[in-house]
Each structure stands twice: as structure tokens, then as C-alpha cells.
Design a protein around this motif. Structure first.
Motif, PDB file in Angstrom:
ATOM      1  N   LEU A 187       8.908   3.961  -5.071  1.00 15.42           N
ATOM      2  CA  LEU A 187       7.931   3.563  -4.058  1.00 15.42           C
ATOM      3  C   LEU A 187       7.187   4.769  -3.491  1.00 15.42           C
ATOM      4  CD1 LEU A 187       9.951   0.934  -1.997  1.00 15.42           C
ATOM      5  CD2 LEU A 187       8.016   0.494  -3.496  1.00 15.42           C
ATOM      6  N   VAL A 188       7.856   5.915  -3.451  1.00  9.47           N
ATOM      7  CA  VAL A 188       7.254   7.094  -2.813  1.00  9.47           C
ATOM      8  C   VAL A 188       6.956   8.223  -3.786  1.00  9.47           C
ATOM      9  CG1 VAL A 188       8.217   6.608  -0.543  1.00  9.47           C
ATOM     10  CG2 VAL A 188       9.543   7.944  -2.155  1.00  9.47           C
ATOM     11  N   ARG A 189       7.439   8.092  -5.006  1.00  7.84           N
ATOM     12  CA  ARG A 189       7.161   9.094  -6.046  1.00  7.84           C
ATOM     13  C   ARG A 189       6.658   8.407  -7.286  1.00  7.84           C
ATOM     14  NH1 ARG A 189      12.318  13.179  -6.021  1.00  7.84           N
ATOM     15  NH2 ARG A 189      11.761  14.267  -4.107  1.00  7.84           N
ATOM     16  N   SER A 190       5.818   9.082  -8.031  1.00  4.40           N
ATOM     17  CA  SER A 190       5.365   8.489  -9.285  1.00  4.40           C
ATOM     18  C   SER A 190       6.499   8.530 -10.297  1.00  4.40           C
ATOM     19  CB  SER A 190       4.150   9.237  -9.823  1.00  4.40           C
ATOM     20  OG  SER A 190       4.493  10.582 -10.087  1.00  4.40           O
ATOM     21  N   ALA A 198       4.696   1.423   1.569  1.00  8.09           N
ATOM     22  CA  ALA A 198       5.831   1.812   0.739  1.00  8.09           C
ATOM     23  C   ALA A 198       6.586   2.988   1.363  1.00  8.09           C
ATOM     24  CB  ALA A 198       5.351   2.168  -0.669  1.00  8.09           C
ATOM     25  N   LYS A 199       5.855   3.983   1.850  1.00  5.06           N
ATOM     26  CA  LYS A 199       6.499   5.124   2.507  1.00  5.06           C
ATOM     27  C   LYS A 199       7.245   4.687   3.760  1.00  5.06           C
ATOM     28  CE  LYS A 199       3.400   8.740   0.893  1.00  5.06           C
ATOM     29  NZ  LYS A 199       2.381   9.729   1.273  1.00  5.06           N
ATOM     30  N   ASP A 200       6.642   3.792   4.521  1.00  7.70           N
ATOM     31  CA  ASP A 200       7.276   3.291   5.732  1.00  7.70           C
ATOM     32  C   ASP A 200       8.552   2.512   5.413  1.00  7.70           C
ATOM     33  OD1 ASP A 200       7.354   2.892   8.571  1.00  7.70           O
ATOM     34  OD2 ASP A 200       6.728   0.821   8.202  1.00  7.70           O
ATOM     35  N   LEU A 201       8.511   1.675   4.375  1.00 10.83           N
ATOM     36  CA  LEU A 201       9.683   0.915   3.965  1.00 10.83           C
ATOM     37  C   LEU A 201      10.816   1.845   3.525  1.00 10.83           C
ATOM     38  CD1 LEU A 201      10.946  -1.874   3.375  1.00 10.83           C
ATOM     39  CD2 LEU A 201       9.959  -1.699   1.079  1.00 10.83           C
ATOM     40  N   PHE A 202      10.488   2.866   2.734  1.00 11.48           N
ATOM     41  CA  PHE A 202      11.485   3.828   2.276  1.00 11.48           C
ATOM     42  C   PHE A 202      12.082   4.593   3.464  1.00 11.48           C
ATOM     43  CE2 PHE A 202      12.826   7.958   0.611  1.00 11.48           C
ATOM     44  CZ  PHE A 202      13.653   7.555  -0.423  1.00 11.48           C
ATOM     45  N   ASP A 203      11.240   4.994   4.386  1.00  9.41           N
ATOM     46  CA  ASP A 203      11.699   5.726   5.568  1.00  9.41           C
ATOM     47  C   ASP A 203      12.609   4.846   6.427  1.00  9.41           C
ATOM     48  OD1 ASP A 203      11.453   8.230   7.190  1.00  9.41           O
ATOM     49  OD2 ASP A 203      10.713   6.787   8.671  1.00  9.41           O
ATOM     50  N   GLN A 204      12.246   3.596   6.616  1.00  8.58           N
ATOM     51  CA  GLN A 204      13.075   2.673   7.400  1.00  8.58           C
ATOM     52  C   GLN A 204      14.444   2.492   6.760  1.00  8.58           C
ATOM     53  OE1 GLN A 204      11.069  -1.054   7.924  1.00  8.58           O
ATOM     54  NE2 GLN A 204       9.383  -0.146   9.091  1.00  8.58           N
ATOM     55  N   GLU A 205      14.471   2.353   5.438  1.00 11.17           N
ATOM     56  CA  GLU A 205      15.748   2.163   4.742  1.00 11.17           C
ATOM     57  C   GLU A 205      16.620   3.407   4.842  1.00 11.17           C
ATOM     58  OE1 GLU A 205      18.752   0.256   2.923  1.00 11.17           O
ATOM     59  OE2 GLU A 205      16.884  -0.654   3.560  1.00 11.17           O
ATOM     60  N   THR A 264       0.858  -1.172   0.000  1.00  7.06           N
ATOM     61  CA  THR A 264       0.000   0.000   0.000  1.00  7.06           C
ATOM     62  C   THR A 264       0.903   1.234   0.000  1.00  7.06           C
ATOM     63  OG1 THR A 264      -0.082   0.173   2.407  1.00  7.06           O
ATOM     64  CG2 THR A 264      -1.752  -1.220   1.338  1.00  7.06           C
ATOM     65  N   GLU A 265       0.323   2.380  -0.227  1.00  6.38           N
ATOM     66  CA  GLU A 265       1.094   3.620  -0.249  1.00  6.38           C
ATOM     67  C   GLU A 265       1.772   3.871   1.096  1.00  6.38           C
ATOM     68  OE1 GLU A 265       0.140   8.301  -0.953  1.00  6.38           O
ATOM     69  OE2 GLU A 265      -0.915   6.843  -2.222  1.00  6.38           O
ATOM     70  N   GLU A 266       1.053   3.604   2.171  1.00  6.02           N
ATOM     71  CA  GLU A 266       1.610   3.793   3.519  1.00  6.02           C
ATOM     72  C   GLU A 266       2.752   2.812   3.797  1.00  6.02           C
ATOM     73  OE1 GLU A 266       1.192   6.134   5.899  1.00  6.02           O
ATOM     74  OE2 GLU A 266       0.102   7.137   4.295  1.00  6.02           O
TER      75      GLU A 266
END
Length: 91
Positions: A85-88, A36-43, A32-34
Motif C-alpha cells: 500500500l505504501v511501497r511499489s 493508503a498511507k493513512d490506513l498503514f499508519d493506523q494499523e 488514494t495514495e494518501e
């Protein structure tokens, strides 16, 4: 190649078919969008010690263009590959 010459086989022929194991669940998991954002932030936090939003701000400002430390450079590239993941994606 002369017609009378024969090619020698370097490997023996396979006598049994190759078995392919089936997985129990789906191979691709759509985030989901959330998520994906969480995964990117964690990385970003794990790799560089900053938030995902801070990484995007610095990347857009061009702060990583002249990076010479190869360890940091590879971490930045990993995050750049995760940016869709966080940008189109724009072509």
C-alpha cells in the motif's frame, strides 16, 4: 469397478438453484495514495504503537528478523502484507 455395480449418491440432488445476491455498490474500493498511507499508519499505531514510517525504518534495518513473541510476529506479518500500500511492488 465392475460394470454391474452402481454408485450410491451420498447427498441428495439440489432441487432449487442457488441464489446469488447482488451488492448495491462496487466490491472493490481503490484507495488514494494518501488513504493508503493513512490506513498503514493506523494499523502500525494500533498493532505496535509506532508510526508507519517508524515501522518501515525498523523493518528495513532488520530489527524484526529475530522476533520470537508470536503475537508480535503476527502483527509484523500483517504490516508486511500491507506494505504494498505504501511501497511499489518490485518483482
Amino acid at each position: 469397478m465392475v460394470a454391474t455395480e452402481q454408485r450410491t449418491r451420498t447427498r441428495p440432488r439440489r432441487t432449487r438453484p442457488i441464489l446469488v445476491r447482488r451488492t448495491a455498490g462496487p466490491r472493490v474500493r481503490v484507495l488514494t495514495e494518501e488513504e493508503a498511507k493513512d490506513l498503514f499508519d493506523q494499523e502500525a499505531r494500533y498493532s505496535l504503537g509506532i508510526s508507519g514510517e517508524e515501522f518501515l525504518r525498523r523493518y528495513d534495518a532488520g530489527e524484526y528478523r529475530d522476533e520470537t513473541d508470536m503475537d508480535v510476529y503476527h502483527k509484523i506479518n500483517r504490516l508486511v502484507m500491507m506494505m504494498p500500500l505504501v511501497r511499489s511492488v518490485r518483482f
